[in-house]
Scaffold this active site. Structure first.
Site, PDB file in Angstrom:
ATOM      1  CE  LYS A 193      -4.473  -1.777   1.481  1.00 31.78           C
ATOM      2  NZ  LYS A 193      -5.626  -1.697   2.172  1.00 31.78           N
ATOM      3  CE  LYS A 222      -5.950  -8.358  -1.501  1.00 29.94           C
ATOM      4  NZ  LYS A 222      -5.807  -8.240   0.055  1.00 29.94           N
ATOM      5  CE  LYS A 263     -13.205  -4.587   1.768  1.00 35.04           C
ATOM      6  NZ  LYS A 263     -13.714  -4.638   3.152  1.00 35.04           N
TER       7      LYS A 263
HETATM    8  P1  TYM Z   1     -11.294  -6.505   5.054  1.00 33.30           P
HETATM    9  O1  TYM Z   1     -12.271  -5.772   4.939  1.00 33.30           O
HETATM   10  O2  TYM Z   1      -9.927  -6.128   3.771  1.00 33.30           O
HETATM   11  O3  TYM Z   1     -11.270  -8.058   4.408  1.00 33.30           O
HETATM   12  C1  TYM Z   1     -12.566  -8.704   5.237  1.00 33.30           C
HETATM   13  C2  TYM Z   1     -12.192 -10.275   5.120  1.00 33.30           C
HETATM   14  O4  TYM Z   1     -12.070 -10.702   3.745  1.00 33.30           O
HETATM   15  C3  TYM Z   1     -11.025 -11.362   3.405  1.00 33.30           C
HETATM   16  N1  TYM Z   1     -10.712 -11.327   1.939  1.00 33.30           N
HETATM   17  C4  TYM Z   1     -10.708 -12.050   1.053  1.00 33.30           C
HETATM   18  N2  TYM Z   1     -10.597 -13.652   1.225  1.00 33.30           N
HETATM   19  C5  TYM Z   1     -10.751 -14.378   0.259  1.00 33.30           C
HETATM   20  N3  TYM Z   1     -10.445 -13.645  -1.064  1.00 33.30           N
HETATM   21  C6  TYM Z   1     -10.233 -12.316  -1.322  1.00 33.30           C
HETATM   22  N4  TYM Z   1      -9.874 -12.009  -2.476  1.00 33.30           N
HETATM   23  C7  TYM Z   1     -10.320 -11.540  -0.034  1.00 33.30           C
HETATM   24  N5  TYM Z   1     -10.344 -10.207   0.183  1.00 33.30           N
HETATM   25  C8  TYM Z   1     -10.368 -10.116   1.489  1.00 33.30           C
HETATM   26  C9  TYM Z   1      -9.852 -10.926   4.386  1.00 33.30           C
HETATM   27  O5  TYM Z   1      -8.768 -11.846   4.601  1.00 33.30           O
HETATM   28  C10 TYM Z   1     -10.797 -10.440   5.687  1.00 33.30           C
HETATM   29  O6  TYM Z   1     -10.953 -11.705   6.387  1.00 33.30           O
HETATM   30  N6  TYM Z   1      -7.593  -6.414   8.103  1.00 33.30           N
HETATM   31  C11 TYM Z   1      -8.841  -7.179   8.236  1.00 33.30           C
HETATM   32  C12 TYM Z   1      -9.909  -6.483   9.229  1.00 33.30           C
HETATM   33  C13 TYM Z   1      -9.554  -6.633  10.561  1.00 33.30           C
HETATM   34  C14 TYM Z   1      -9.431  -7.797  11.366  1.00 33.30           C
HETATM   35  C15 TYM Z   1      -8.942  -7.557  12.385  1.00 33.30           C
HETATM   36  C16 TYM Z   1      -9.549  -9.145  10.967  1.00 33.30           C
HETATM   37  C17 TYM Z   1      -9.173  -5.733  11.344  1.00 33.30           C
HETATM   38  N7  TYM Z   1      -9.035  -6.196  12.490  1.00 33.30           N
HETATM   39  C18 TYM Z   1      -8.770  -8.405  13.443  1.00 33.30           C
HETATM   40  C19 TYM Z   1      -9.474 -10.060  12.012  1.00 33.30           C
HETATM   41  C20 TYM Z   1      -8.984  -9.781  13.338  1.00 33.30           C
HETATM   42  C21 TYM Z   1      -9.329  -6.992   6.657  1.00 33.30           C
HETATM   43  O7  TYM Z   1      -8.347  -7.195   5.751  1.00 33.30           O
HETATM   44  O8  TYM Z   1     -10.343  -6.846   6.461  1.00 33.30           O
END
Ligand code: TYM
Length: 330
Positions: free
Chosen positions: A112, A195, A198
């Site tokens: 990023k 991947k 969003k």
């Molecule tokens: P976020 O919002 O980016 O993603 C939410 C969840 O979706 C999964 N994910 C995917 N899984 C499979 N294929 C993809 N292309 C894909 N894109 C996203 C992510 O792995 C995630 O599980 N950092 C976290 C949010 C967070 C969090 C935490 C998670 C903040 N605090 C504590 C666990 C524990 C995140 O990436 O959210």
């Protein structure tokens, strides 16, 4: 029974299919067996530039998406991260236990900040994994269901928990990642080397969970494929393998069964079948999602109750933490 914690960033109006397959699908299933806490991590959204009104709207819609995906607020705690102040308090304490070296090695941070001058890289982006560690540890979370892209953050979280425990005495369980065997990394429909994300600016990269049927069909029919015409999952067919993972997830059928169904048929038939399967899966989601948004009072009540429950658990942990690290007068 384990204590489960996970979160989603409200950085888009609704999540995409990758979020559902890699994460929410597991969250829904874990509710039957464990004590679950699910969080809309609005503070994490502040690590990149944001629009206040849009963030407000997206935090609500993320919560609505989780309920529409099957998170049951009667069984799971569902709330907004910023409404439980203990997350930020523990973040500061864990910041003082974390190291520049380990944070600098995070690939998400490197990705990023790649095209940004060192001088202007946001500090929030750098601290992102510490806030994540605080999210889980403040509830003494034990199991963290996430997609594959969060694996490295989970490893850092475990290191921080272990270091804290070694220094101040056993305080936190060391959380285990829970990453699905199938669908942990859903790739972009327009390029299976990256991947589904969003933050993409390419509309054909992903399927939003509220995409109308005709849009879903168009995106899937346009999805890139591999050479050959056999519908089989294999390392030399990354695009078809990815589409098969999606097909399998939305129909809850094993990949081998879908391969059999399309034996002797080409990619065209396969894509038509996949488009219909995704549409059938998303239809009830969209209806539930809209219904939830139409009743803001009910959603507020769910989030208020969730925040109160979460606060109580977090406060209990913080009393122990403050005591252990010497932040209490006597
Ligand atoms: P976020 O919002 O980016 O993603 C939410 C969840 O979706 C999964 N994910 C995917 N899984 C499979 N294929 C993809 N292309 C894909 N894109 C996203 C992510 O792995 C995630 O599980 N950092 C976290 C949010 C967070 C969090 C935490 C998670 C903040 N605090 C504590 C666990 C524990 C995140 O990436 O959210």
């Amino acid at each position: 029974m384990a204590r489960v914690f996970s979160g989603v960033k409200p950085t888009a109006d609704v999540p995409h299919l990758g979020n559902y397959i890699g994460a929410f699908r597991q969250w829904v299933a874990l509710q039957d067996l464990h004590e679950c806490i699910f969080c809309v991590v609005d503070l994490h959204s502040l690590t990149v530039p944001w629009d206040p009104e849009l963030l407000r709207k997206r935090s609500r819609s993320a919560a609505a998406s989780l309920i529409a995906s099957g998170i049951d607020p009667e069984r799971s705690v569902l709330f907004l991260q910023s409404e439980v102040m203990e997350h930020t308090e523990l973040t500061w304490i864990l910041t003082c236990v974390s190291r520049m070296g380990e944070l600098s090695r995070m690939t998400q941070f490197k990705d990023k900040s790649r095209n940004t001058e060192n001088e202007s890289i946001g500090t929030g982006l750098y601290m992102y994994p510490v806030l994540m560690a605080a999210d889980v540890l403040v509830y003494r979370g034990e199991l963290v269901p996430v997609g594959e892209d969060q694996k490295q953050h989970l490893e850092l979280m475990r290191d921080i928990a272990e270091r804290f425990n070694r220094t101040f005495g056993d305080t936190f369980p060391v959380p285990d990642p829970y990453i699905p065997v199938e669908g942990a990394r859903i790739m972009g429909l327009d390029d299976p080397a990256y991947k589904m994300a969003k933050t993409t600016e390419r509309p054909n990269n992903l399927i939003w969970m509220n995409d109308p049927p005709e849009v879903v069909r168009k995106k899937i029919l346009r999805a890139v494929t591999d050479s050959g015409r056999e519908v089989v999952a294999s390392p030399d067919k990354p695009a078809i393998t990815n589409l098969l993972s999606i097909y399998s997830a939305v129909t809850a059928r094993p990949v081998s069964e879908i391969e059999q169904e399309y034996e002797g048929k080409g990619y065209g038939d396969f894509k038509k079948g996949l488009a219909q399967a995704v549409i059938d899966f998303l239809d009830p989601f969209r209806a539930r999602y809209l219904e939830i948004l139409e009743d803001p009072g009910r959603l507020d009540k769910i989030l208020d109750t969730g925040a109160a429950q979460a606060r109580e658990m977090a406060q209990e942990t913080m009393q122990v933490v403050r005591d252990r690290i010497g932040l209490r007068r006597s």
